[in-house]
Design a protein around this motif. Structure first.
Motif, PDB file in Angstrom:
ATOM      1  N   PRO A  20      31.048   8.765 -32.821  1.00 30.70           N
ATOM      2  CA  PRO A  20      30.399   8.325 -34.060  1.00 30.70           C
ATOM      3  C   PRO A  20      29.509   9.384 -34.699  1.00 30.70           C
ATOM      4  CG  PRO A  20      30.279   6.599 -32.407  1.00 30.70           C
ATOM      5  CD  PRO A  20      30.819   7.808 -31.712  1.00 30.70           C
ATOM      6  N   SER A  21      28.941  10.266 -33.897  1.00 32.33           N
ATOM      7  CA  SER A  21      28.023  11.257 -34.459  1.00 32.33           C
ATOM      8  C   SER A  21      28.722  12.346 -35.256  1.00 32.33           C
ATOM      9  CB  SER A  21      27.213  11.906 -33.331  1.00 32.33           C
ATOM     10  OG  SER A  21      28.073  12.556 -32.400  1.00 32.33           O
ATOM     11  N   ILE A  74      34.310  -2.240 -34.695  1.00 33.89           N
ATOM     12  CA  ILE A  74      33.392  -2.017 -33.587  1.00 33.89           C
ATOM     13  C   ILE A  74      31.985  -1.980 -34.165  1.00 33.89           C
ATOM     14  CG2 ILE A  74      32.761  -0.499 -31.669  1.00 33.89           C
ATOM     15  CD1 ILE A  74      35.642   0.633 -31.866  1.00 33.89           C
ATOM     16  N   THR A  75      31.116  -2.828 -33.653  1.00 29.39           N
ATOM     17  CA  THR A  75      29.793  -3.037 -34.224  1.00 29.39           C
ATOM     18  C   THR A  75      28.735  -2.939 -33.137  1.00 29.39           C
ATOM     19  OG1 THR A  75      30.804  -4.551 -35.830  1.00 29.39           O
ATOM     20  CG2 THR A  75      28.403  -4.641 -35.610  1.00 29.39           C
ATOM     21  N   SER A  76      27.586  -2.370 -33.467  1.00 33.61           N
ATOM     22  CA  SER A  76      26.482  -2.297 -32.507  1.00 33.61           C
ATOM     23  C   SER A  76      25.514  -3.450 -32.744  1.00 33.61           C
ATOM     24  CB  SER A  76      25.741  -0.960 -32.627  1.00 33.61           C
ATOM     25  OG  SER A  76      25.057  -0.876 -33.862  1.00 33.61           O
ATOM     26  N   LYS A 127      22.443  -5.399 -36.579  1.00 32.65           N
ATOM     27  CA  LYS A 127      23.845  -5.030 -36.360  1.00 32.65           C
ATOM     28  C   LYS A 127      24.229  -3.891 -37.295  1.00 32.65           C
ATOM     29  CE  LYS A 127      25.205  -9.216 -37.297  1.00 32.65           C
ATOM     30  NZ  LYS A 127      26.103 -10.374 -37.558  1.00 32.65           N
ATOM     31  N   LYS A 128      25.065  -2.986 -36.795  1.00 32.40           N
ATOM     32  CA  LYS A 128      25.567  -1.893 -37.626  1.00 32.40           C
ATOM     33  C   LYS A 128      27.035  -1.648 -37.299  1.00 32.40           C
ATOM     34  CE  LYS A 128      21.281   0.743 -38.320  1.00 32.40           C
ATOM     35  NZ  LYS A 128      20.599   2.065 -38.118  1.00 32.40           N
ATOM     36  N   ASN A 129      27.838  -1.464 -38.343  1.00 30.78           N
ATOM     37  CA  ASN A 129      29.248  -1.131 -38.142  1.00 30.78           C
ATOM     38  C   ASN A 129      29.383   0.313 -37.661  1.00 30.78           C
ATOM     39  OD1 ASN A 129      29.968  -3.674 -39.016  1.00 30.78           O
ATOM     40  ND2 ASN A 129      30.462  -3.019 -41.100  1.00 30.78           N
ATOM     41  N   LEU A 177      21.389  -0.524 -27.225  1.00 34.31           N
ATOM     42  CA  LEU A 177      22.363  -1.305 -27.980  1.00 34.31           C
ATOM     43  C   LEU A 177      23.556  -1.701 -27.123  1.00 34.31           C
ATOM     44  CD1 LEU A 177      22.475   0.995 -31.150  1.00 34.31           C
ATOM     45  CD2 LEU A 177      21.001  -1.005 -30.783  1.00 34.31           C
ATOM     46  N   ILE A 178      24.236  -2.724 -27.558  1.00 36.97           N
ATOM     47  CA  ILE A 178      25.552  -3.050 -27.017  1.00 36.97           C
ATOM     48  C   ILE A 178      26.552  -2.983 -28.172  1.00 36.97           C
ATOM     49  CG2 ILE A 178      24.561  -4.508 -25.207  1.00 36.97           C
ATOM     50  CD1 ILE A 178      26.645  -6.276 -27.711  1.00 36.97           C
ATOM     51  N   SER A 179      27.844  -2.876 -27.834  1.00 38.13           N
ATOM     52  CA  SER A 179      28.881  -2.899 -28.869  1.00 38.13           C
ATOM     53  C   SER A 179      29.776  -4.109 -28.664  1.00 38.13           C
ATOM     54  CB  SER A 179      29.716  -1.617 -28.846  1.00 38.13           C
ATOM     55  OG  SER A 179      30.500  -1.532 -27.670  1.00 38.13           O
ATOM     56  N   PHE A 180      30.266  -4.644 -29.778  1.00 38.20           N
ATOM     57  CA  PHE A 180      31.208  -5.754 -29.744  1.00 38.20           C
ATOM     58  C   PHE A 180      32.213  -5.571 -30.873  1.00 38.20           C
ATOM     59  CE2 PHE A 180      27.975  -7.102 -32.709  1.00 38.20           C
ATOM     60  CZ  PHE A 180      28.645  -7.841 -33.680  1.00 38.20           C
ATOM     61  N   ILE A 181      33.239  -6.404 -30.898  1.00 41.95           N
ATOM     62  CA  ILE A 181      34.278  -6.332 -31.921  1.00 41.95           C
ATOM     63  C   ILE A 181      34.101  -7.491 -32.893  1.00 41.95           C
ATOM     64  CG2 ILE A 181      36.750  -6.205 -32.385  1.00 41.95           C
ATOM     65  CD1 ILE A 181      35.661  -3.960 -30.575  1.00 41.95           C
TER      66      ILE A 181
END
Length: 507
Positions: free
Chosen positions: A250-251, A206-208, A216-218, A193-197
């Motif tokens: 996040p975990s 921040i979303t993957s 996509k997941k928040n 995955l990558i993350s973006f805003i």
């Protein structure tokens, strides 16, 4: 920088010929991941360069890429952590490079080039030959991250926003993932995955993203108005606010946790974070410290370098007298006024006799020599990379010494003598924040608040670090201890008829 007495700003506006970029420096620190905790130490300034140094990324565990200004252009620099040397990877007289990244599996770098003709495209730079070529010819790329050897995830400028686009170099195809995104793009460690805003309304999340499945997941919302994040090797996020770092895993986490506060006075307004592949180092960008910005404009003012002087200020700089009398608005109007002043004033010099720095605010006691005349004034500068407000306190004659009554109230404060303390104030005294917010009105309200404070803080003590007296005003830089905690504040006391009529706190 300086209030020139009864200076009137008139005339047509003219453009600055030199673009005013905020001064920034690239820093490196040790990052210790141990038992789910993060420790940071050993901060050093890598760039050591006046001007714009920004957008660090790790070329390898021991080498860092960043953009750096030299000779009025911005090129790609490579810093070697072992040799402690900097090598220039590009030299583009007709353009500038930004956001350099290592291209996976190759001895090459990608960067956004802004050319003089206004084109903004993503380029590839071969480190062996020095050649460069366009990677994405048809999109105006803002920021990017390499997902694989052939796939780039990038932000693309569309009108007044940035959209997230996945570009396949091999097939020369692309698709838009989301409209209106931020600048921070990263691969998430140990994942596909990558993350973006993602920006939706007032919210920034921040979303993957999985570029293949488009899922996509928040993950979590950004902290305050922060724009930058990075990932540690154990899957924790780090973000920054002013000189503080915060973490979020996040975990296990449900909210951001305070991680670290930098104590160096030169580190201020942190942004653009990056962690080394081995997780042992963190790099970040710091704005120039407020005192450096203010000192530069003092020096350029005395040198009569109008361009450099004006470029110390933001485009929307507000110049005023304390506390509300507006003198000018905007860098162009400021520049026009000082240009006229220089033309009619052959000799002028400013000397700073005392300086107070509190967070992003600088307060200078200044002596201005114009010909054979000398005047005292105080200038208060609010900064954010550049000077955004400048407020003057003029000297004026008084029939009393305001310091006497201010010292009397300080002595009563340290004795926790509420009656003696309030006796130094006008019954209509007001306490305000520097922004103008009314905190307390009249001594009856002060009695209620300060009585509780005096009773609850047996170790209460205020020590004056620096004091400036000008006209009917006393400016105290204070170190206050209460209940085992020590904090710093600046108070501006205004005295009339031997009574304190107003206190403005700068903190």
């Amino acid at each position: 920088m300086k209030q020139i007495y009864n200076l009137v700003f008139v005339g047509v506006f003219c453009c600055l010929t030199t673009f005013a970029q905020q001064g920034t420096e690239v820093y490196l620190a040790n990052l210790d991941l141990n038992n789910d905790s993060l420790k940071i130490n050993g901060e050093i300034n890598l760039s050591q360069n006046e001007g714009y140094d920004n957008q660090p990324s790790f070329f390898s565990d021991n080498k860092i890429l960043f953009s750096s200004t030299r000779k009025r252009q911005t090129d790609i620099a490579l810093y070697d952590l072992i040799d402690k040397t900097t090598t220039w990877l590009s030299n583009t007289p007709n353009g500038s490079e930004y956001s350099p990244l290592k291209i996976p599996g190759r001895d090459a770098v990608s960067a956004v080039r802004l050319d003089e003709d206004g084109l903004q495209r993503l380029y590839e730079y071969d480190l062996k030959t020095g050649d460069s070529k366009v990677l994405i010819p048809n999109l105006k790329v803002g920021y990017h991250v390499w997902y694989s050897n052939d796939i780039i995830v990038c932000t693309v400028l569309i009108e007044n926003r940035m959209d997230l686009v996945v570009y396949n170099l091999k097939e020369n195809t692309n698709y838009t993932v989301q409209k209106n995104v931020g600048r921070s793009l990263h691969k998430i460690p140990n994942s596909e995955l990558i993350s973006f805003i993602a920006k939706v309304g007032e919210n920034a999340t921040i979303t993957s993203l999985n570029p293949y499945s488009k899922e996509k997941k928040n993950i979590t919302t950004l902290l305050g108005d922060s724009e930058d994040v990075t990932w540690t090797t154990d899957g924790s996020l780090i973000t920054a606010y002013n000189k503080y770092l915060f973490s979020f895993k996040p975990s296990i986490d449900t909210e951001w946790k305070s991680l670290f506060e930098f104590q160096q006075t030169d580190i201020h307004g942190i942004s653009r974070l990056a962690v080394s592949p081995n997780g042992k180092f963190i790099s970040f960008v710091s704005k120039d410290a407020p005192y450096k910005i203010v000192q530069k404009q003092v020096e350029t003012f005395n040198a009569r370098d109008l361009e450099a002087f004006a470029n110390c200020y933001s485009e929307e700089v507000l110049v005023k007298n304390f506390s509300k009398d507006t003198i000018s608005v905007g860098r162009e109007q400021l520049k026009e006024g000082y240009d006229a002043f220089y033309k009619r004033t052959p000799a002028v010099e400013v000397k700073v006799s005392s300086r107070i720095v509190i967070n992003s605010t600088v307060i200078d006691q200044e002596f201005v020599s114009i010909g054979d005349k000398q005047k005292q004034q105080v200038a208060i500068y609010e900064t954010d990379g550049l000077i955004k407000t400048m407020t003057f306190i003029r000297d004026k004659k008084t029939t009393f010494d305001p310091e006497v009554i201010v010292q009397k109230q300080l002595d009563a404060y340290n004795s926790r003598d509420i009656d003696g303390f309030l006796a130094t104030y006008s019954t209509q005294a007001k306490i305000l924040s520097y922004s103008g917010e009314l905190r307390s009105d009249g001594t009856d309200a002060m009695r209620a608040g300060y009585t509780d404070f005096f009773n609850s803080a047996p170790d209460l003590h205020c020590e004056i670090i620096n004091r400036i007296v000008i006209g009917n005003k006393v400016i105290d830089e204070e170190s206050i201890t209460a209940n085992g905690n020590t904090f710093k504040a600046v108070a501006i006391y205004e005295v009339e008829n031997n009574e304190i009529v107003k206190v403005t706190f700068v903190n």
